[in-house]
Design a protein around this motif. Structure first.
Motif, PDB file in Angstrom:
ATOM      1  N   SER A  57       0.873  -0.651  -0.117  1.00  0.00           N
ATOM      2  CA  SER A  57       0.186  -0.116  -0.454  1.00  0.00           C
ATOM      3  C   SER A  57       0.635   1.266  -0.313  1.00  0.00           C
ATOM      4  O   SER A  57       2.027   1.413   0.484  1.00  0.00           O
ATOM      5  CB  SER A  57      -0.514  -0.177   0.936  1.00  0.00           C
ATOM      6  N   THR A  58       0.390   2.356  -0.430  1.00  0.00           N
ATOM      7  CA  THR A  58       1.376   3.336  -0.853  1.00  0.00           C
ATOM      8  C   THR A  58       1.173   4.265   0.155  1.00  0.00           C
ATOM      9  O   THR A  58       0.133   4.006   1.548  1.00  0.00           O
ATOM     10  CB  THR A  58       0.677   4.554  -1.749  1.00  0.00           C
ATOM     11  N   ILE A  59       2.487   4.784   0.511  1.00  0.00           N
ATOM     12  CA  ILE A  59       1.912   5.583   2.288  1.00  0.00           C
ATOM     13  C   ILE A  59       1.506   7.325   2.191  1.00  0.00           C
ATOM     14  O   ILE A  59       2.166   8.056   2.708  1.00  0.00           O
ATOM     15  CB  ILE A  59       3.867   5.804   2.788  1.00  0.00           C
ATOM     16  N   THR A  60       1.329   7.538   0.616  1.00  0.00           N
ATOM     17  CA  THR A  60       0.891   8.811   0.565  1.00  0.00           C
ATOM     18  C   THR A  60      -0.627   9.201   0.191  1.00  0.00           C
ATOM     19  O   THR A  60      -1.495   9.817  -0.266  1.00  0.00           O
ATOM     20  CB  THR A  60       1.671   9.513  -0.792  1.00  0.00           C
ATOM     21  N   GLY A  61      -1.332   7.718   0.387  1.00  0.00           N
ATOM     22  CA  GLY A  61      -2.826   8.018   0.242  1.00  0.00           C
ATOM     23  C   GLY A  61      -3.099   7.598  -0.577  1.00  0.00           C
ATOM     24  O   GLY A  61      -4.381   7.990  -1.193  1.00  0.00           O
ATOM     25  N   LYS A  62      -2.778   6.485  -1.658  1.00  0.00           N
ATOM     26  CA  LYS A  62      -3.312   6.126  -3.245  1.00  0.00           C
ATOM     27  C   LYS A  62      -3.722   5.037  -3.154  1.00  0.00           C
ATOM     28  O   LYS A  62      -3.519   4.921  -4.446  1.00  0.00           O
ATOM     29  CB  LYS A  62      -1.927   6.383  -4.435  1.00  0.00           C
ATOM     30  N   GLY A  63      -3.579   4.711  -1.913  1.00  0.00           N
ATOM     31  CA  GLY A  63      -4.237   2.600  -2.004  1.00  0.00           C
ATOM     32  C   GLY A  63      -2.822   2.169  -2.464  1.00  0.00           C
ATOM     33  O   GLY A  63      -2.126   2.577  -1.914  1.00  0.00           O
ATOM     34  N   MET A 161      23.629  -2.254  -5.947  1.00  0.00           N
ATOM     35  CA  MET A 161      21.823  -2.843  -5.498  1.00  0.00           C
ATOM     36  C   MET A 161      21.242  -2.115  -4.385  1.00  0.00           C
ATOM     37  O   MET A 161      19.816  -2.447  -4.714  1.00  0.00           O
ATOM     38  CB  MET A 161      22.587  -4.028  -5.140  1.00  0.00           C
ATOM     39  N   ASN A 162      21.714  -1.911  -2.865  1.00  0.00           N
ATOM     40  CA  ASN A 162      21.069  -0.744  -1.966  1.00  0.00           C
ATOM     41  C   ASN A 162      20.446   0.421  -2.530  1.00  0.00           C
ATOM     42  O   ASN A 162      19.234   0.573  -2.152  1.00  0.00           O
ATOM     43  CB  ASN A 162      22.614  -0.702  -1.163  1.00  0.00           C
ATOM     44  N   GLU A 163      21.368   0.516  -3.373  1.00  0.00           N
ATOM     45  CA  GLU A 163      20.384   2.524  -3.724  1.00  0.00           C
ATOM     46  C   GLU A 163      19.572   1.930  -4.890  1.00  0.00           C
ATOM     47  O   GLU A 163      18.204   2.560  -5.529  1.00  0.00           O
ATOM     48  CB  GLU A 163      21.495   3.012  -4.551  1.00  0.00           C
ATOM     49  N   LEU A 164      19.675   1.181  -5.462  1.00  0.00           N
ATOM     50  CA  LEU A 164      18.800   1.067  -6.355  1.00  0.00           C
ATOM     51  C   LEU A 164      17.682  -0.028  -5.007  1.00  0.00           C
ATOM     52  O   LEU A 164      16.031   0.131  -5.921  1.00  0.00           O
ATOM     53  CB  LEU A 164      19.128  -0.456  -7.865  1.00  0.00           C
ATOM     54  N   LEU A 169      11.571   0.909  -4.203  1.00  0.00           N
ATOM     55  CA  LEU A 169      11.034   1.328  -3.063  1.00  0.00           C
ATOM     56  C   LEU A 169       9.996   1.998  -2.783  1.00  0.00           C
ATOM     57  O   LEU A 169       9.060   2.316  -2.102  1.00  0.00           O
ATOM     58  CB  LEU A 169      11.744  -0.087  -1.348  1.00  0.00           C
ATOM     59  N   VAL A 170      10.861   3.332  -3.107  1.00  0.00           N
ATOM     60  CA  VAL A 170      10.594   4.284  -2.648  1.00  0.00           C
ATOM     61  C   VAL A 170       9.353   4.974  -3.751  1.00  0.00           C
ATOM     62  O   VAL A 170       8.423   5.394  -3.382  1.00  0.00           O
ATOM     63  CB  VAL A 170      11.155   6.019  -2.201  1.00  0.00           C
ATOM     64  N   LEU A 171       9.636   4.633  -5.319  1.00  0.00           N
ATOM     65  CA  LEU A 171       8.753   4.537  -6.161  1.00  0.00           C
ATOM     66  C   LEU A 171       7.411   4.168  -5.853  1.00  0.00           C
ATOM     67  O   LEU A 171       6.367   4.504  -5.798  1.00  0.00           O
ATOM     68  CB  LEU A 171       9.162   3.984  -7.543  1.00  0.00           C
ATOM     69  N   ASP A 176       3.306   7.594  -7.866  1.00  0.00           N
ATOM     70  CA  ASP A 176       3.347   8.446  -8.345  1.00  0.00           C
ATOM     71  C   ASP A 176       3.776   7.468  -9.271  1.00  0.00           C
ATOM     72  O   ASP A 176       5.033   7.209  -9.974  1.00  0.00           O
ATOM     73  CB  ASP A 176       4.912   8.954  -7.893  1.00  0.00           C
ATOM     74  N   LYS A 177       2.894   7.902 -10.214  1.00  0.00           N
ATOM     75  CA  LYS A 177       2.470   7.169 -11.283  1.00  0.00           C
ATOM     76  C   LYS A 177       4.277   7.907 -12.027  1.00  0.00           C
ATOM     77  O   LYS A 177       4.746   7.505 -13.555  1.00  0.00           O
ATOM     78  CB  LYS A 177       1.749   6.760 -11.836  1.00  0.00           C
ATOM     79  N   ALA A 178       3.659   9.551 -12.964  1.00  0.00           N
ATOM     80  CA  ALA A 178       4.103  10.345 -13.160  1.00  0.00           C
ATOM     81  C   ALA A 178       6.178   9.566 -13.362  1.00  0.00           C
ATOM     82  O   ALA A 178       6.518   9.756 -14.172  1.00  0.00           O
ATOM     83  CB  ALA A 178       4.623  11.366 -13.267  1.00  0.00           C
TER      84      ALA A 178
END
Length: 222
Positions: A57-63, A161-164, A169-171, A176-178
């Protein structure tokens, strides 16, 4: 929880018929000794385990992430499974819960990228591996030698590997689809050098995938 099943004989066939020939052609000779079936099997196994983990689930309220990213979800999720699976392998090796040389897993993962990008931009796994290839390349995690082979930088491979892992995971968490579309446009593509190298594999007759004969006729029941 989730449960995963893998057919070891099918995995072995893919390794012998595809991974080994690709490695012989494109992995630097000094690192070909690290191409191992057990590493291939573990990398794929933890790829599948990773699908059951991560952000749902997103952490931005987008479901749910799947709903927020829509048609961009599948390829990014495959990228998450690839890189998070490798992260888990690395972590378990450090904890002593798995045995083996980390160079086996990283080098075999590199060969796995070269195998999977051949699936193409129209397939989720192919697109995910294009992202991984280009991201790792930008971080110096491997080099393309003058002989046209790929040589892993093991220290930079781990940090990349750690950076990607963090980036994907942030994306997903932001939903954020855009932003995901932007990553796909900029990173999930095949550049000229890689395209040329992949054509060498085709000329060698190395298959993209294997097809298994199965069914009643194979068993002599028809």
């Amino acid at each position: 929880g989730t449960r995963r099943s893998q057919l070891k004989n099918a995995m072995r066939a893919k390794f012998d018929k595809i991974m080994v020939p690709i490695s012989a052609e494109l992995i630097d000779k000094s690192q070909q000794e690290y191409i191992k079936f057990d590493a291939f099997f573990a990398n794929v196994m933890f790829h599948e385990v990773a699908h059951g983990l991560g952000i749902k689930s997103t952490i931005t309220g987008k479901g749910f992430v799947r709903e927020a990213l829509q048609e961009q979800y599948s390829w990014l999720e495959e990228g998450k499974a690839d890189i998070l699976g490798l992260y888990m392998v690395s972590s378990l090796l450090k904890k002593g819960e798995m045995e083996g040389n980390i160079k086996d897993y990283y080098t075999t993962f590199m060969a796995g990228i070269l195998r999977s990008v051949r699936f193409g931009a129209g397939e989720a796994h192919g697109k995910a591996n294009m992202l991984c290839f280009n991201f790792f390349n930008s971080k110096g995690a491997f080099e393309r030698t003058p002989e046209g082979t790929y040589k892993v930088n093991y220290e930079k491979f781990e940090s990349s590997m750690n950076e990607l892992t963090n980036k994907i995971l942030v994306l997903q968490g932001n939903g954020d689809k855009a932003a995901v579309e932007k990553v796909q446009t900029e990173m999930a593509l095949i550049h000229a050098d890689l395209k040329s190298d992949l054509s060498r594999l085709s000329k060698k007759g190395i298959p993209v995938d294997v097809i298994f004969e199965q069914g009643l006729s194979v068993l002599g029941l028809q």
